[in-house]
Motif scaffolding. Structure first.
Motif, PDB file in Angstrom:
ATOM      1  N   ARG A  14      54.361  46.078  34.435  1.00 37.19           N
ATOM      2  CA  ARG A  14      54.394  45.403  32.875  1.00 37.19           C
ATOM      3  C   ARG A  14      55.220  44.489  32.723  1.00 37.19           C
ATOM      4  N   ASP A  15      56.129  44.115  33.502  1.00 42.11           N
ATOM      5  CA  ASP A  15      57.009  42.797  33.368  1.00 42.11           C
ATOM      6  C   ASP A  15      56.145  41.598  33.508  1.00 42.11           C
ATOM      7  N   TYR A  16      55.205  41.541  34.439  1.00 42.63           N
ATOM      8  CA  TYR A  16      54.361  40.455  34.747  1.00 42.63           C
ATOM      9  C   TYR A  16      53.263  40.323  33.713  1.00 42.63           C
ATOM     10  N   LEU A  17      52.782  41.416  33.462  1.00 43.33           N
ATOM     11  CA  LEU A  17      51.370  41.600  32.746  1.00 43.33           C
ATOM     12  C   LEU A  17      51.592  42.609  31.504  1.00 43.33           C
ATOM     13  N   ALA A  18      52.237  42.047  30.681  1.00 43.10           N
ATOM     14  CA  ALA A  18      52.521  43.103  29.562  1.00 43.10           C
ATOM     15  C   ALA A  18      51.221  43.755  28.947  1.00 43.10           C
ATOM     16  N   GLU A  19      50.133  43.090  28.768  1.00 41.16           N
ATOM     17  CA  GLU A  19      48.940  43.669  28.287  1.00 41.16           C
ATOM     18  C   GLU A  19      48.089  44.354  29.414  1.00 41.16           C
ATOM     19  N   GLU A  20      48.436  44.138  30.509  1.00 33.18           N
ATOM     20  CA  GLU A  20      47.274  45.048  31.638  1.00 33.18           C
ATOM     21  C   GLU A  20      48.306  45.418  32.458  1.00 33.18           C
ATOM     22  N   GLY A  21      49.697  45.833  32.312  1.00 35.23           N
ATOM     23  CA  GLY A  21      50.571  46.424  33.120  1.00 35.23           C
ATOM     24  C   GLY A  21      49.938  48.004  33.612  1.00 35.23           C
ATOM     25  N   ASP A  22      49.396  48.638  32.520  1.00 36.81           N
ATOM     26  CA  ASP A  22      48.794  50.075  32.968  1.00 36.81           C
ATOM     27  C   ASP A  22      47.758  49.708  34.117  1.00 36.81           C
ATOM     28  N   ILE A  23      46.815  48.736  33.833  1.00 34.10           N
ATOM     29  CA  ILE A  23      45.664  48.447  34.768  1.00 34.10           C
ATOM     30  C   ILE A  23      46.313  48.083  36.151  1.00 34.10           C
ATOM     31  N   ALA A  24      47.473  47.116  36.266  1.00 33.23           N
ATOM     32  CA  ALA A  24      48.140  46.982  37.648  1.00 33.23           C
ATOM     33  C   ALA A  24      48.525  47.939  38.186  1.00 33.23           C
ATOM     34  N   GLN A  25      49.288  49.045  37.554  1.00 35.47           N
ATOM     35  CA  GLN A  25      49.749  50.226  37.881  1.00 35.47           C
ATOM     36  C   GLN A  25      48.668  50.937  38.435  1.00 35.47           C
ATOM     37  N   LEU A  26      47.580  51.209  37.729  1.00 34.43           N
ATOM     38  CA  LEU A  26      46.535  51.931  38.439  1.00 34.43           C
ATOM     39  C   LEU A  26      45.893  51.439  39.679  1.00 34.43           C
ATOM     40  N   LEU A  27      45.592  49.860  39.613  1.00 39.38           N
ATOM     41  CA  LEU A  27      45.459  49.225  40.843  1.00 39.38           C
ATOM     42  C   LEU A  27      46.158  49.476  42.241  1.00 39.38           C
ATOM     43  N   THR A  28      47.399  49.287  41.629  1.00 38.46           N
ATOM     44  CA  THR A  28      48.360  49.389  42.790  1.00 38.46           C
ATOM     45  C   THR A  28      48.441  50.925  43.392  1.00 38.46           C
TER      46      THR A  28
END
Length: 134
Positions: A14-28
């Motif tokens: 979320r620090d890097y991608l405010a709007e896509e932070g949840d998606i980034a967390q899921l993909l990680t």
């Protein structure tokens, strides 16, 4: 992934991608889960932020096998998972939601490690995918 680790990864995403932070967390989580399920050795997670709200998630593990769909990058090569299957959708989610993704085997290096690296990028819209995949 443990809850504390998942929370930390989520905060970083979320620090890097405010709007896509949840998606980034899921993909990680999907990339790490794949490494955990298919390798008996430790795995390594790396989050790398680039300018312009772009994040690359890389996961290394000791198993050199590149799983589908990361082994085939042709359009339309993503195969459907049978409805009754209890697994097999995680990497498809990565390919669907990531702006760029890839994987490659790693040979033995100076420290005797081999395996593979799977990665994905988010926030790369508008960036030439060939450049993002380099």
């Amino acid at each position: 992934m443990g809850d504390a680790v998942l929370d930390l990864v989520g905060a970083q995403c979320r620090d890097y991608l405010a709007e896509e932070g949840d998606i980034a967390q899921l993909l990680t989580s999907e990339l790490v889960t794949n490494a955990y399920q298919h390798s008996t050795e430790p795995a390594l997670l790396r989050l790398r932020g680039f300018g312009g709200d772009r994040l690359r998630v890389s996961v290394w593990d000791a198993n050199p096998h590149i799983p589908p769909p990361f082994d085939q990058r042709q359009p339309g090569s993503l195969s459907l998972v049978p409805a009754e299957a209890v697994s097999g959708r995680g990497l498809l989610l990565v390919c669907h939601y990531a702006d760029a993704w890839g994987g490659y085997p790693l040979g033995d290096d100076l420290f005797g490690r081999a395996g593979k690296l799977l990665w994905c990028e988010l926030g790369a819209r508008g960036v030439d995918v060939a450049v993002a995949a380099a």
